[in-house]
Design a protein around this motif. Sequence first.
Motif, PDB file in Angstrom:
ATOM      1  N   VAL A 137       1.432  -1.389   0.467  1.00 26.80           N
ATOM      2  CA  VAL A 137      -0.504   0.267   0.292  1.00 26.80           C
ATOM      3  C   VAL A 137       0.943   1.147   0.326  1.00 26.80           C
ATOM      4  CG1 VAL A 137      -1.774   0.840   1.131  1.00 26.80           C
ATOM      5  CG2 VAL A 137      -1.824  -0.861   1.634  1.00 26.80           C
ATOM      6  N   GLY A 138       1.609   1.302   0.688  1.00 32.66           N
ATOM      7  CA  GLY A 138       3.303   2.318   0.778  1.00 32.66           C
ATOM      8  C   GLY A 138       3.279   2.242  -0.364  1.00 32.66           C
ATOM      9  N   LEU A 139       3.839   1.886  -1.166  1.00 38.67           N
ATOM     10  CA  LEU A 139       4.592   1.668  -2.559  1.00 38.67           C
ATOM     11  C   LEU A 139       3.416   2.335  -3.649  1.00 38.67           C
ATOM     12  CD1 LEU A 139       6.716  -1.626  -2.775  1.00 38.67           C
ATOM     13  CD2 LEU A 139       7.281   0.604  -2.548  1.00 38.67           C
ATOM     14  N   PHE A 140       2.282   1.583  -3.215  1.00 35.20           N
ATOM     15  CA  PHE A 140       1.189   2.121  -4.432  1.00 35.20           C
ATOM     16  C   PHE A 140       1.049   3.634  -4.254  1.00 35.20           C
ATOM     17  CE2 PHE A 140      -3.580   3.703  -4.333  1.00 35.20           C
ATOM     18  CZ  PHE A 140      -3.398   3.205  -5.998  1.00 35.20           C
ATOM     19  N   VAL A 141       0.630   3.887  -3.126  1.00 38.14           N
ATOM     20  CA  VAL A 141       0.417   5.615  -2.951  1.00 38.14           C
ATOM     21  C   VAL A 141       2.077   6.485  -3.231  1.00 38.14           C
ATOM     22  CG1 VAL A 141      -0.162   7.238  -0.783  1.00 38.14           C
ATOM     23  CG2 VAL A 141      -0.760   4.938  -0.750  1.00 38.14           C
ATOM     24  N   GLY A 148       4.562  11.164  -8.413  1.00 31.96           N
ATOM     25  CA  GLY A 148       3.302  10.614  -9.572  1.00 31.96           C
ATOM     26  C   GLY A 148       2.593  11.938  -9.761  1.00 31.96           C
ATOM     27  N   TRP A 149       1.963  11.778 -10.851  1.00 31.68           N
ATOM     28  CA  TRP A 149       0.804  13.066 -10.403  1.00 31.68           C
ATOM     29  C   TRP A 149       1.206  14.616 -10.001  1.00 31.68           C
ATOM     30  CZ3 TRP A 149      -4.722  11.648  -8.237  1.00 31.68           C
ATOM     31  CH2 TRP A 149      -5.060   9.775  -9.132  1.00 31.68           C
ATOM     32  N   ALA A 160      -2.355   9.783   4.937  1.00 33.60           N
ATOM     33  CA  ALA A 160      -3.543   9.563   5.476  1.00 33.60           C
ATOM     34  C   ALA A 160      -3.486   9.094   4.834  1.00 33.60           C
ATOM     35  CB  ALA A 160      -4.365  11.031   5.559  1.00 33.60           C
ATOM     36  N   VAL A 161      -3.479   8.913   3.063  1.00 31.85           N
ATOM     37  CA  VAL A 161      -4.093   8.337   2.555  1.00 31.85           C
ATOM     38  C   VAL A 161      -3.614   6.608   2.286  1.00 31.85           C
ATOM     39  CG1 VAL A 161      -4.238   7.452  -0.177  1.00 31.85           C
ATOM     40  CG2 VAL A 161      -4.756   9.986   0.086  1.00 31.85           C
ATOM     41  N   ALA A 229       4.873   0.517   8.008  1.00 29.11           N
ATOM     42  CA  ALA A 229       5.269   0.607   6.640  1.00 29.11           C
ATOM     43  C   ALA A 229       4.774   1.969   5.755  1.00 29.11           C
ATOM     44  CB  ALA A 229       5.263  -0.486   5.654  1.00 29.11           C
ATOM     45  N   PRO A 230       3.831   1.197   5.436  1.00 30.65           N
ATOM     46  CA  PRO A 230       3.500   2.839   4.934  1.00 30.65           C
ATOM     47  C   PRO A 230       3.250   4.152   4.719  1.00 30.65           C
ATOM     48  CG  PRO A 230       1.504   1.264   5.552  1.00 30.65           C
ATOM     49  CD  PRO A 230       1.848   0.980   6.194  1.00 30.65           C
ATOM     50  N   LEU A 231       3.672   4.458   6.089  1.00 31.72           N
ATOM     51  CA  LEU A 231       4.279   5.974   6.773  1.00 31.72           C
ATOM     52  C   LEU A 231       5.264   6.046   6.122  1.00 31.72           C
ATOM     53  CD1 LEU A 231       2.167   6.292   9.619  1.00 31.72           C
ATOM     54  CD2 LEU A 231       1.208   6.936   7.456  1.00 31.72           C
ATOM     55  N   LEU A 232       6.322   4.959   5.860  1.00 32.86           N
ATOM     56  CA  LEU A 232       8.012   5.886   6.161  1.00 32.86           C
ATOM     57  C   LEU A 232       7.531   5.851   4.316  1.00 32.86           C
ATOM     58  CD1 LEU A 232       9.248   1.838   7.675  1.00 32.86           C
ATOM     59  CD2 LEU A 232       9.785   4.409   8.497  1.00 32.86           C
ATOM     60  N   LEU A 233       6.936   5.522   3.552  1.00 31.22           N
ATOM     61  CA  LEU A 233       7.110   5.780   1.725  1.00 31.22           C
ATOM     62  C   LEU A 233       6.227   6.877   1.930  1.00 31.22           C
ATOM     63  CD1 LEU A 233       6.796   2.214   0.774  1.00 31.22           C
ATOM     64  CD2 LEU A 233       8.816   3.951   0.776  1.00 31.22           C
ATOM     65  N   THR A 234       5.882   7.502   2.442  1.00 27.66           N
ATOM     66  CA  THR A 234       4.795   8.586   2.063  1.00 27.66           C
ATOM     67  C   THR A 234       4.817   9.660   3.479  1.00 27.66           C
ATOM     68  OG1 THR A 234       2.666   7.613   3.760  1.00 27.66           O
ATOM     69  CG2 THR A 234       2.523   6.839   1.249  1.00 27.66           C
TER      70      THR A 234
END
Length: 301
Positions: A137-141, A148-149, A160-161, A229-234
């Motif tokens: 999920v972290g890699l996706f966001v 991106g975008w 938060a996303v 994990a998701p927060l480390l990448l976002t």
Amino acid sequence: MSTMTSPPPRKHVPLSQRPPGSSVRRFKDRSATFVLTAAMVIAMIPLILIVFEVTRRGIGVVNLDFITATEPPPRREGGGYAAGFFGTLYIMALAVLMSIPFGIATAVYIVEYGPNRLTASIRFFTDVMTGIPSIFVGLFVYGLLVIGWGGMGFGTFVGAVAIAVMMLPIVTRSAEEMLRLVPNEMRNASYGLGARKWQTIAHTVLPAAAPGLTTGSMLAIARGIGETAPLLLTAFGSGLVVTAFQGSPQGAVPMQLYKGATQPFEAGIDRAWGAALCLFVLVLAFTVAARWVGSKASTNS
């Protein structure tokens, strides 16, 4: 002339009042009870050890300064995770606003407007999302929003996303099950009084399922509040209190805990134990509150 007389019917004796069976059955019953009890005790040993160790190592660190002060250099004693606590509350508030209303609305569509091909697809992808590792999920966001975008960069919103994506399938599945428990008689009574479908959903179905919806939302929050994990990448992490909505790295307790536990200085490691205890208490509080709301709803019903 002889008459055939049938034997009198045997009186039914409840199982609870019948005499015990053979020794073999008693042995099997006691063996099964012993095995299940032993399995329960063995399963609880790791949990008890974790709770004991986290409490022992972290209780001496947690105080008012730990919650209100920022983190000093790793070698220095004292200080706290104020930036992490603020960032966690900031991120979770945004994640709740994004995941819970959307998850409940999705469940309403599945239950009240299904079944059809779209609801079947939604249920399938929801089940798949429930088992996706959080790092994916972290890699996706990260690939979609951070670089991106137009490159939004690290920050509170993208963090938060990522947490909202983790929470969404939990909210959706739990809300779907709660909405299915609402009796159809209540819907039919509402239709009989002249209410439209949206009025029935808003004023009859959702209030009846509100305790269950609250329970599922609390469990989703308990899941999201400890994700790292998701927060480390976002969100990326920060030792300072950051109020920016997006564009500046944001801190969170799980990230500060991870960084503190991986450095070699005793003071920083002690603060990590304190953060682990705080996270444990937060998750436990949400879980207990969810169970309490669910039990009260069952009692009232």
